[in-house]
Design a protein around this motif. Structure first.
Motif, PDB file in Angstrom:
ATOM      1  N   VAL A 101       0.817  -1.213   0.016  1.00 54.39           N
ATOM      2  CA  VAL A 101       0.064   0.408   0.351  1.00 54.39           C
ATOM      3  C   VAL A 101       0.603   0.831  -0.068  1.00 54.39           C
ATOM      4  CG1 VAL A 101      -1.061   1.664   1.086  1.00 54.39           C
ATOM      5  CG2 VAL A 101      -1.823  -1.578   1.590  1.00 54.39           C
ATOM      6  N   ARG A 102       2.010   1.127   0.537  1.00 54.38           N
ATOM      7  CA  ARG A 102       2.867   2.281   0.454  1.00 54.38           C
ATOM      8  C   ARG A 102       3.591   2.420  -1.191  1.00 54.38           C
ATOM      9  NH1 ARG A 102       5.067  -0.381   5.455  1.00 54.38           N
ATOM     10  NH2 ARG A 102       4.357   1.048   7.115  1.00 54.38           N
ATOM     11  N   LEU A 103       3.487   1.123  -1.233  1.00 54.03           N
ATOM     12  CA  LEU A 103       4.344   1.901  -2.849  1.00 54.03           C
ATOM     13  C   LEU A 103       3.763   1.909  -3.863  1.00 54.03           C
ATOM     14  CD1 LEU A 103       6.501   1.167  -4.332  1.00 54.03           C
ATOM     15  CD2 LEU A 103       6.286  -1.468  -4.542  1.00 54.03           C
ATOM     16  N   ALA A 104       2.611   1.731  -3.856  1.00 50.88           N
ATOM     17  CA  ALA A 104       0.645   2.228  -4.533  1.00 50.88           C
ATOM     18  C   ALA A 104       0.783   4.144  -4.314  1.00 50.88           C
ATOM     19  CB  ALA A 104      -0.542   1.449  -4.245  1.00 50.88           C
ATOM     20  N   PHE A 105       0.689   4.395  -3.120  1.00 54.40           N
ATOM     21  CA  PHE A 105       0.753   5.686  -2.510  1.00 54.40           C
ATOM     22  C   PHE A 105       1.693   6.940  -2.992  1.00 54.40           C
ATOM     23  CE2 PHE A 105      -3.178   4.594  -0.662  1.00 54.40           C
ATOM     24  CZ  PHE A 105      -3.748   5.364  -0.370  1.00 54.40           C
ATOM     25  N   ALA A 106       3.243   5.842  -3.113  1.00 59.97           N
ATOM     26  CA  ALA A 106       4.531   6.728  -3.598  1.00 59.97           C
ATOM     27  C   ALA A 106       4.500   6.226  -5.458  1.00 59.97           C
ATOM     28  CB  ALA A 106       4.841   6.058  -2.779  1.00 59.97           C
ATOM     29  N   THR A 107       3.568   5.588  -5.474  1.00 59.56           N
ATOM     30  CA  THR A 107       3.712   5.670  -7.508  1.00 59.56           C
ATOM     31  C   THR A 107       3.515   6.757  -7.536  1.00 59.56           C
ATOM     32  OG1 THR A 107       1.943   3.902  -7.552  1.00 59.56           O
ATOM     33  CG2 THR A 107       4.485   3.353  -7.597  1.00 59.56           C
ATOM     34  N   TRP A 108       1.820   6.614  -6.812  1.00 62.67           N
ATOM     35  CA  TRP A 108       0.511   7.819  -7.124  1.00 62.67           C
ATOM     36  C   TRP A 108       0.760   9.545  -7.039  1.00 62.67           C
ATOM     37  CZ3 TRP A 108      -4.017   5.351  -4.299  1.00 62.67           C
ATOM     38  CH2 TRP A 108      -3.794   4.078  -4.780  1.00 62.67           C
ATOM     39  N   VAL A 109       1.736   9.900  -5.798  1.00 63.31           N
ATOM     40  CA  VAL A 109       2.809  11.065  -5.882  1.00 63.31           C
ATOM     41  C   VAL A 109       3.469  11.530  -6.795  1.00 63.31           C
ATOM     42  CG1 VAL A 109       4.013  12.466  -4.230  1.00 63.31           C
ATOM     43  CG2 VAL A 109       2.315  10.872  -3.156  1.00 63.31           C
ATOM     44  N   THR A 188      -3.494  21.388 -12.707  1.00 61.39           N
ATOM     45  CA  THR A 188      -3.853  22.507 -10.868  1.00 61.39           C
ATOM     46  C   THR A 188      -3.800  20.774 -10.027  1.00 61.39           C
ATOM     47  OG1 THR A 188      -3.667  24.675 -11.581  1.00 61.39           O
ATOM     48  CG2 THR A 188      -4.936  23.872  -9.394  1.00 61.39           C
ATOM     49  N   GLY A 189      -5.203  20.534 -11.462  1.00 56.96           N
ATOM     50  CA  GLY A 189      -5.932  19.440 -10.872  1.00 56.96           C
ATOM     51  C   GLY A 189      -5.537  18.382 -10.528  1.00 56.96           C
ATOM     52  N   PHE A 190      -4.586  17.948 -11.814  1.00 59.88           N
ATOM     53  CA  PHE A 190      -3.649  16.811 -10.996  1.00 59.88           C
ATOM     54  C   PHE A 190      -2.642  16.768  -9.498  1.00 59.88           C
ATOM     55  CE2 PHE A 190      -3.738  15.403 -15.230  1.00 59.88           C
ATOM     56  CZ  PHE A 190      -4.785  14.191 -15.263  1.00 59.88           C
ATOM     57  N   ALA A 191      -1.861  18.125  -9.723  1.00 61.12           N
ATOM     58  CA  ALA A 191      -0.986  18.732  -8.552  1.00 61.12           C
ATOM     59  C   ALA A 191      -2.284  18.499  -6.976  1.00 61.12           C
ATOM     60  CB  ALA A 191      -0.696  19.849  -8.792  1.00 61.12           C
ATOM     61  N   VAL A 192      -3.137  18.759  -6.964  1.00 62.75           N
ATOM     62  CA  VAL A 192      -4.198  18.884  -6.271  1.00 62.75           C
ATOM     63  C   VAL A 192      -4.276  16.936  -5.461  1.00 62.75           C
ATOM     64  CG1 VAL A 192      -6.291  18.662  -4.635  1.00 62.75           C
ATOM     65  CG2 VAL A 192      -5.415  20.632  -5.611  1.00 62.75           C
ATOM     66  N   THR A 193      -4.396  16.425  -6.420  1.00 65.73           N
ATOM     67  CA  THR A 193      -5.203  15.283  -6.598  1.00 65.73           C
ATOM     68  C   THR A 193      -3.385  14.329  -5.883  1.00 65.73           C
ATOM     69  OG1 THR A 193      -4.691  14.315  -8.972  1.00 65.73           O
ATOM     70  CG2 THR A 193      -6.484  14.156  -7.672  1.00 65.73           C
ATOM     71  N   ALA A 198      -0.182  12.322  -1.138  1.00 70.01           N
ATOM     72  CA  ALA A 198       1.013  12.364  -0.246  1.00 70.01           C
ATOM     73  C   ALA A 198       0.662  12.318   1.661  1.00 70.01           C
ATOM     74  CB  ALA A 198       1.805  13.434  -0.793  1.00 70.01           C
ATOM     75  N   ILE A 199      -1.001  12.681   1.344  1.00 72.85           N
ATOM     76  CA  ILE A 199      -1.154  12.985   2.707  1.00 72.85           C
ATOM     77  C   ILE A 199      -1.931  11.976   3.576  1.00 72.85           C
ATOM     78  CG2 ILE A 199      -2.898  14.144   4.219  1.00 72.85           C
ATOM     79  CD1 ILE A 199      -2.358  16.820   2.146  1.00 72.85           C
TER      80      ILE A 199
END
Length: 273
Positions: A101-109, A188-193, A198-199
């Motif tokens: 799960v950590r790896l997944a969220f890191a790739t999404w960031v 900006t929408g991509f930056a917000v996501t 990250a949060i």
């Protein structure tokens, strides 16, 4: 001598044996880990729909409006999810669900930040495929974590609530990103996501407990005593335990196994002559 009943020792977690409740509040109170997992499930759905909604508009800004060229981006995302999902089992054995799960969220960031910055269509397509890899890791890992964290009587309800969190995230994505992108821009929408992903990584280490299952235990056979030629008394007591007899002052109980037969143990000193 009358047979003694087998004793059962249940060391189960009280949350797993108490009467089940149908309320989400009661379920998350007993397993606080679930609330974090549901939040991660909701956020993952928001991020997925953010890509599906914003990517065609971003491609249009770069001059790609033909559906024949837009559609393969979404197909690449789904193909990456499928390929990684097929290899989930060995990845789980090697890394564990929390790390996946950590790896997944890191790739999404990283990929969502890349979608907000890059102007190259090839890089956009690559970022979408990597995003799909992360989604293929997160979906099965979160499903397993939720099932393991839930008490056994409530496991079905816990997993159904995970699906509800996913649907809620899908519905919330356009409602959240529509106003943001209309006031600012698609990038900006991509930056917000990306910031949202990250949060959300802070929530990943919240669950560490494992569900303890009830255990069945039988009383142990009495320990054998060691005798010597000068002290033959332990030999007689050991022999009496094997035969199920007792003398006054000795322990009258002989533990029984599941089928009612006495435990047989080797007598260190042998049998009396």
């Amino acid at each position: 001598m009358p047979a003694q009943p087998v004793t059962f020792s249940a060391s189960a977690d009280p949350a797993a044996v108490t009467p089940p409740s149908s309320g989400l509040r009661d379920l998350t109170r007993r397993r606080p880990d679930l609330l974090g997992f549901y939040t991660l499930q909701l956020v993952s759905a928001v991020l997925l729909y953010a890509v599906l909604i914003l990517l065609p508009m971003r491609l249009a800004e770069l001059g790609v409006t033909d559906p024949r060229y837009v559609a393969p981006h979404a197909a690449g995302l789904s193909a990456a999810m499928t390929a990684v999902g097929l290899g989930y089992a060995p990845l789980r054995r090697r890394l564990g669900d929390h790390n996946l799960v950590r790896l997944a969220f890191a790739t999404w960031v990283l990929t969502l930040a890349g979608l907000s910055l890059t102007q190259q269509r090839a890089l956009l397509a690559l970022a979408v495929v990597i995003f799909g890899i992360g989604m293929g890791l997160a979906v099965p890992a979160l499903t397993v974590l939720i099932a393991e964290a839930a008490p056994a009587p409530l496991r079905g309800r816990a997993t159904s609530l995970a699906a509800s969190a996913t649907f809620l995230g899908q519905a919330a994505a356009p409602l959240l990103l529509g106003p943001v992108t209309s006031v600012t821009s698609i990038t900006t929408g991509f930056a917000v996501t990306s910031a949202m992903a990250a949060i959300s990584m802070v929530l990943v280490p919240t669950a560490r407990r494992r569900v303890r299952l009830p255990t069945l235990s039988h009383p142990r056979a009495p320990a054998q005593e060691t005798c010597t030629e000068d002290n033959p008394e332990p030999r007689r007591r050991n022999h009496q335990r094997e035969r199920g007899h007792h003398q006054p002052g000795a322990n009258p109980s002989v533990p029984l196994g599941p089928s009612g037969s006495k435990y047989r143990t080797a007598t260190p000193c042998g049998t009396p002559r």
